[in-house]
Design an enzyme around this catalytic site. Structure first.
Site, short mmCIF file in Angstrom:
data_model
loop_
_atom_site.label_atom_id
_atom_site.label_comp_id
_atom_site.label_asym_id
_atom_site.label_seq_id
_atom_site.Cartn_x
_atom_site.Cartn_y
_atom_site.Cartn_z
CG MET A 165 -1.82 -1.24 1.25
SD MET A 165 -3.39 -0.97 2.07
CE MET A 165 -2.88 -0.39 3.66
N GLY A 166 2.15 1.09 -0.37
CA GLY A 166 3.04 2.24 -0.51
C GLY A 166 3.56 2.77 0.81
N GLY A 206 11.10 -2.86 5.40
CA GLY A 206 10.36 -4.13 5.42
C GLY A 206 9.86 -4.46 4.02
CG HIS A 207 6.94 -1.97 2.11
ND1 HIS A 207 6.88 -0.81 2.82
CD2 HIS A 207 5.71 -2.53 2.19
CE1 HIS A 207 5.66 -0.65 3.31
NE2 HIS A 207 4.93 -1.69 2.96
CD GLN A 233 -6.21 -3.57 2.60
OE1 GLN A 233 -6.12 -4.11 1.49
NE2 GLN A 233 -5.24 -3.65 3.49
N GLY A 271 4.68 -10.15 4.19
CA GLY A 271 5.45 -10.07 5.43
C GLY A 271 4.83 -10.88 6.56
CD GLN A 323 -2.04 -8.76 4.42
OE1 GLN A 323 -2.89 -7.90 4.50
NE2 GLN A 323 -0.79 -8.49 4.08
CB SER A 340 4.36 -0.54 10.66
OG SER A 340 3.03 -0.24 10.33
NE ARG A 384 -2.93 1.92 9.60
CZ ARG A 384 -3.25 0.83 8.88
NH1 ARG A 384 -2.48 -0.23 8.91
NH2 ARG A 384 -4.35 0.83 8.13
#
Ligand SMILES: Nc1ncnc2c1ncn2[C@@H]1O[C@H](COP(=O)(O)OP(=O)(O)OP(=O)(O)O)[C@@H](O)[C@H]1O
Ligand SMILES: CC(C)(CO)[C@@H](O)C(=O)[O-]
Ligand code: BAL
Length: 282
Positions: free
Chosen positions: A30-31, A36-37, A61, A147, A153, A185, A187
């Site tokens: 989600m950009g 991590g990505h 979502q 991840g 998920q 993350s 967030r």
């Protein structure tokens, strides 16, 4: 690196790659990318000839009172990071490209989507499985990378792929952490500096659970009690859930465990919900 925003163009470009016999790896995101990505991208690059990353803040979502409008975004920076990692294609559709007028089909795991985070975020996993199955159909990758921080998920996507005979190998990638242990993350960027410092309590609780298990503790209640003690020592975080489940199917575990389990934490700092999920072995 090619940046493509329509399904038709994405299909056309990948058809040529496939005809040339190249294997395709997909990294859905989600950009607002972090290391991590990038770890997912590196795994994809290692095992596939062509790497496709998608950037799509999937509206279905998010619940009505969730953070869709404030979800952090920075496409320009994301594209630079992906280019530097050697990504071949970035798929950046808008919501109208993915959800066309009249659409009414959903994909949902009927049990796994309703437990744990699914109880806290009703409808969330239905949105995830629907968009991920669409991305699988658009890109048709050999492998897709997710991840382990979002372990539920990952388990749900594995279930979906098995149940629907989707020919994609789902690869789980270990959680990448900040220096103090907090799981990276997108967030995290929404936390106040005080909450950012306090948020280390999630990884501390996970580390405490791991240490107990490594020392031979097998009681779910004892491990949960220790985790709660660690979390409750930090008054800035509102603990929403602390669960210990069977690592394979997320079923409840009572008494003592004799198979790997996963600890799943959800803690809110103000409006920001953070999670940490980790398998603790035997
Ligand atoms: N710290 C991490 N280590 C490894 N993979 C990660 C990490 N954080 C996210 N991922 C994975 O990256 C993929 C895209 O996730 P997403 O774009 O939602 O990022 P996020 O950082 O998890 O964002 P959010 O803050 O919304 O949870 C998912 O498969 C997710 O599990
Ligand atoms: C898998 C995903 C990209 C689907 O929107 C999202 O849930 C995420 O970023 O973890
Ligand atoms: N990484 C999970 C995406 C979400 O929280 O919506």
């Amino acid at each position: 690196m090619k940046v493509i925003s329509t399904i038709a163009e994405m299909r056309a470009a990948l058809k040529d790659e496939r005809l040339a016999g190249r294997t395709i790896g997909l990294v859905p995101t989600m950009g607002y990318l972090h290391i991590g990505h990038l770890a997912l991208v590196r795994h994809a690059r290692q095992s596939c000839d062509v790497t496709v990353a998608s950037i799509f803040v999937n509206p279905t979502q998010f619940g009505p009172n969730e953070d869709l409008s404030t979800y952090p975004r920075n496409l320009e920076r994301d594209l630079k990071l992906l280019e530097a990692e050697g990504v071949d294609y970035v798929f950046t559709p808008d919501a109208a490209e993915i959800y066309r007028p009249g659409a009414e089909t959903i994909v949902e795991t009927t049990h796994l989507s309703r437990i744990l985070i699914g109880r806290i975020r009703p409808g969330h996993f239905r949105g995830v499985t629907t968009v991920v199955s669409k991305l699988f159909n658009i890109v048709q990758p050999e492998r897709a990378f997710f991840g382990e921080k979002d372990y539920q998920q990952l388990a749900i996507i594995r279930r979906m792929v098995t149940d629907l005979d989707i020919p994609v190998e789902v690869v789980g990638v270990p959680t990448v952490r900040e220096e103090d242990g907090l799981a990276c993350s997108s967030r995290n960027a929404l936390l106040t500096p005080e909450d950012r410092k306090a948020a280390v309590v999630l990884s501390k609780a996970v580390a405490a659970a791991e240490a107990l298990a490594a020392g031979g503790e097998r009681s779910v209640a004892a491990i949960r009690k220790t985790m709660l003690k660690v979390l409750e020592a930090e008054p800035r975080g509102a603990v929403e859930a602390v669960d210990i489940r069977d690592a394979e199917d997320l079923s409840k575990v009572a008494g003592k465990f004799d198979k790997p389990v996963v600890v799943l934490l959800t803690v809110r700092f103000g409006k920001v919900r953070l999670i940490d999920q980790r398998v603790i072995g035997l």
